[in-house]
Design a protein around this motif. Structure first.
Motif, mmCIF file in Angstrom:
data_model
loop_
_atom_site.group_PDB
_atom_site.id
_atom_site.type_symbol
_atom_site.label_atom_id
_atom_site.label_comp_id
_atom_site.label_asym_id
_atom_site.label_seq_id
_atom_site.Cartn_x
_atom_site.Cartn_y
_atom_site.Cartn_z
ATOM 1 N N PHE A 173 0.845 -1.200 0.000
ATOM 2 C CA PHE A 173 0.000 0.000 0.000
ATOM 3 C C PHE A 173 0.874 1.241 0.000
ATOM 4 O O PHE A 173 2.087 1.164 0.227
ATOM 5 C CB PHE A 173 -0.983 -0.011 1.189
ATOM 6 C CG PHE A 173 -0.375 0.229 2.549
ATOM 7 C CD1 PHE A 173 0.327 -0.770 3.221
ATOM 8 C CD2 PHE A 173 -0.535 1.451 3.197
ATOM 9 C CE1 PHE A 173 0.854 -0.564 4.488
ATOM 10 C CE2 PHE A 173 -0.013 1.665 4.472
ATOM 11 C CZ PHE A 173 0.681 0.666 5.114
ATOM 12 N N ASN A 193 -8.272 1.205 -2.935
ATOM 13 C CA ASN A 193 -8.370 1.305 -1.464
ATOM 14 C C ASN A 193 -7.083 0.884 -0.773
ATOM 15 O O ASN A 193 -7.099 0.323 0.332
ATOM 16 C CB ASN A 193 -9.555 0.474 -0.943
ATOM 17 C CG ASN A 193 -10.882 1.103 -1.316
ATOM 18 O OD1 ASN A 193 -11.010 2.328 -1.368
ATOM 19 N ND2 ASN A 193 -11.858 0.270 -1.639
ATOM 20 N N GLN A 194 -5.966 1.145 -1.427
ATOM 21 C CA GLN A 194 -4.643 0.865 -0.871
ATOM 22 C C GLN A 194 -3.746 2.091 -0.949
ATOM 23 O O GLN A 194 -2.520 1.970 -0.825
ATOM 24 C CB GLN A 194 -3.990 -0.312 -1.626
ATOM 25 C CG GLN A 194 -4.691 -1.663 -1.439
ATOM 26 C CD GLN A 194 -4.615 -2.202 -0.012
ATOM 27 O OE1 GLN A 194 -3.682 -1.906 0.734
ATOM 28 N NE2 GLN A 194 -5.628 -2.948 0.401
ATOM 29 N N ILE A 196 -3.486 5.739 0.937
ATOM 30 C CA ILE A 196 -4.016 6.548 2.050
ATOM 31 C C ILE A 196 -3.441 7.955 1.947
ATOM 32 O O ILE A 196 -2.225 8.118 1.861
ATOM 33 C CB ILE A 196 -3.644 5.925 3.411
ATOM 34 C CG1 ILE A 196 -4.295 4.535 3.568
ATOM 35 C CG2 ILE A 196 -4.097 6.845 4.564
ATOM 36 C CD1 ILE A 196 -3.838 3.785 4.815
ATOM 37 N N HIS A 228 -7.829 9.529 4.433
ATOM 38 C CA HIS A 228 -8.843 8.834 3.625
ATOM 39 C C HIS A 228 -8.176 7.997 2.541
ATOM 40 O O HIS A 228 -7.025 8.253 2.150
ATOM 41 C CB HIS A 228 -9.811 9.848 2.989
ATOM 42 C CG HIS A 228 -9.141 10.776 2.019
ATOM 43 N ND1 HIS A 228 -9.047 10.517 0.671
ATOM 44 C CD2 HIS A 228 -8.511 11.971 2.212
ATOM 45 C CE1 HIS A 228 -8.410 11.499 0.067
ATOM 46 N NE2 HIS A 228 -8.058 12.396 0.976
ATOM 47 N N TYR A 229 -8.907 7.014 2.050
ATOM 48 C CA TYR A 229 -8.412 6.270 0.887
ATOM 49 C C TYR A 229 -8.580 7.158 -0.339
ATOM 50 O O TYR A 229 -9.554 7.923 -0.435
ATOM 51 C CB TYR A 229 -9.176 4.949 0.722
ATOM 52 C CG TYR A 229 -8.836 3.936 1.792
ATOM 53 C CD1 TYR A 229 -9.771 3.562 2.754
ATOM 54 C CD2 TYR A 229 -7.569 3.358 1.853
ATOM 55 C CE1 TYR A 229 -9.447 2.650 3.754
ATOM 56 C CE2 TYR A 229 -7.241 2.442 2.862
ATOM 57 C CZ TYR A 229 -8.182 2.094 3.797
ATOM 58 O OH TYR A 229 -7.865 1.193 4.787
ATOM 59 N N THR A 231 -9.354 8.132 -4.097
ATOM 60 C CA THR A 231 -10.156 7.714 -5.263
ATOM 61 C C THR A 231 -10.008 8.782 -6.346
ATOM 62 O O THR A 231 -9.302 9.772 -6.154
ATOM 63 C CB THR A 231 -11.653 7.611 -4.876
ATOM 64 O OG1 THR A 231 -12.109 8.934 -4.531
ATOM 65 C CG2 THR A 231 -11.862 6.650 -3.721
ATOM 66 N N HIS A 275 -5.079 0.480 9.380
ATOM 67 C CA HIS A 275 -4.995 -0.216 8.078
ATOM 68 C C HIS A 275 -4.067 -1.427 8.181
ATOM 69 O O HIS A 275 -4.398 -2.527 7.739
ATOM 70 C CB HIS A 275 -4.484 0.753 7.009
ATOM 71 C CG HIS A 275 -4.334 0.137 5.652
ATOM 72 N ND1 HIS A 275 -5.387 0.041 4.748
ATOM 73 C CD2 HIS A 275 -3.268 -0.438 5.032
ATOM 74 C CE1 HIS A 275 -4.958 -0.555 3.646
ATOM 75 N NE2 HIS A 275 -3.677 -0.857 3.792
ATOM 76 N N THR A 287 -16.161 3.804 5.578
ATOM 77 C CA THR A 287 -15.391 2.735 6.215
ATOM 78 C C THR A 287 -16.083 2.287 7.492
ATOM 79 O O THR A 287 -16.827 3.049 8.105
ATOM 80 C CB THR A 287 -13.965 3.211 6.616
ATOM 81 O OG1 THR A 287 -14.109 4.250 7.611
ATOM 82 C CG2 THR A 287 -13.187 3.696 5.412
#
Ligand SMILES: Nc1nc2c(c(=O)[nH]1)N[C@@H](CN(C=O)c1ccc(C(=O)N[C@@H](CCC(=O)O)C(=O)O)cc1)CN2
Length: 291
Positions: A173, A193-194, A196, A228-229, A231, A275, A287
């Motif tokens: 990650f 989702n890896q 952060i 947060h992840y 996106t 995580h 989450t």
């Protein structure tokens, strides 16, 4: 990581997400029982909204884990046919590999390096990548490889390709520790989702660049940070952790940045710890954190 815990080669964490259905807990606990696993921690959450989703985190010890792991994974796959569930089984002995991306501001980077060195966060750090050379000396003093990949709007695709080549198969990650470049959908797709990020505001307030400047202009009485992840929607990925700190009219924009960075570093470190310890399940754009 529980400070009393060392890396236990026979300990694992099972995360499960599935539509709510009677018997799921019994089915999973009986399967673990059949392997003579000893459950040391159990947590669950059921959404009360009409989608009726069920989430579970089970931490267990199994003396035969190394040899039993493949068959247990096979049995979980078979169970996922009956209960349409998503599951993830992580062995505690498998140390996660974390790459850090940084730009010029290094307070979050230094916090992570210290917590790694003190083993407060049990990860490996195969590399640090930056679009600026500033952090090279700091990173290499910890014996960690540092890669400077200049980034400009014209070279973004080429620079990301170079970063992906360095990361490939070496990293589980990525952490954006005040990394100030927007990642492309192509890059993000490699690490769903890896990735952060630490955003230096209490989201959803002040999305994007220069949040402290906008917070100062707005005259807020609270500033904060959000991990947060990442996106494709800038700073709108699933939130893992947040915190705030009070500010007042006597503080200027620089004061806000100084006060805020202590919140940033703690929020980011907490999010990474959760995580790494498999305490976070992503569901939609939210989450569930089994803290
Ligand atoms: N795809 C995503 N990439 C990144 C995210 C994200 O949520 N999704 N978070 C950012 C971090 N960030 C705020 O936390 C942020 C960083 C940079 C910018 C921005 O406007 N950058 C400009 C260039 C600025 C510069 O060169 O100094 C740009 O990339 O055009 C906004 C928000 C990390 N990436």
């Amino acid at each position: 990581m529980d400070r009393n815990m060392t890396k236990n080669g026979n300990r694992a964490v099972l995360l499960i997400s599935c539509p709510e259905r009677l018997g799921i807990i019994s089915a999973v606990s009986n399967l673990l029982f059949s392997y003579k696993a000893n459950i040391v921690q159990f947590d669950q959450h059921t959404t009360d909204s009409r989608d009726g989703m069920f989430f579970m985190r089970i931490q267990f010890d199994l003396d035969t884990l190394p040899e039993a792991y493949p068959k247990l994974a096979q049995d979980l796959s078979a169970m996922a046919e009956e209960y349409p569930m998503e599951w993830r089984l992580s062995k505690e002995s498998q140390i996660k590999r974390m790459a850090i991306f940084v730009s010029k501001m290094d307070h979050c980077l230094v916090e992570l390096l210290w917590r790694w060195k003190s083993k407060e966060i049990l990860v490996d750090i195969p590399m640090v990548i930056s679009n600026h050379p500033d952090a090279k000396e700091t990173v290499e003093a910890y014996g960690i490889p540092f890669y400077h990949i200049p980034m400009s709007s014209q070279s973004k695709e080429e620079s990301e390709r170079a970063a992906l080549a360095l990361l490939q198969d070496k990293v589980d990650f990525i952490v954006l520790a005040r990394y100030m470049q927007i990642l492309s959908p192509r890059f993000i797709a490699k690490y769903p989702n890896q990735i952060i990020n630490i955003h230096h505001s209490f989201l959803p307030a002040f999305i994007g660049a220069n949040p402290y400047q906008r917070a100062f202009t707005r005259g807020v009485k609270l500033i904060g940070a959000t991990a947060h992840y990442v996106t494709n929607d800038l700073d709108e990925g699933p939130i893992i952790e947040q915190d705030v700190i009070r500010v007042n009219h006597r503080q200027n924009e620089t004061d806000l940045k100084v006060a805020g960075r202590h919140v940033e570093r703690n929020v980011l470190a907490q999010a990474i710890s959760w995580h790494v310890e498999d305490k976070v399940i992503v569901y939609g754009n939210k989450t569930i954190v089994f803290a």
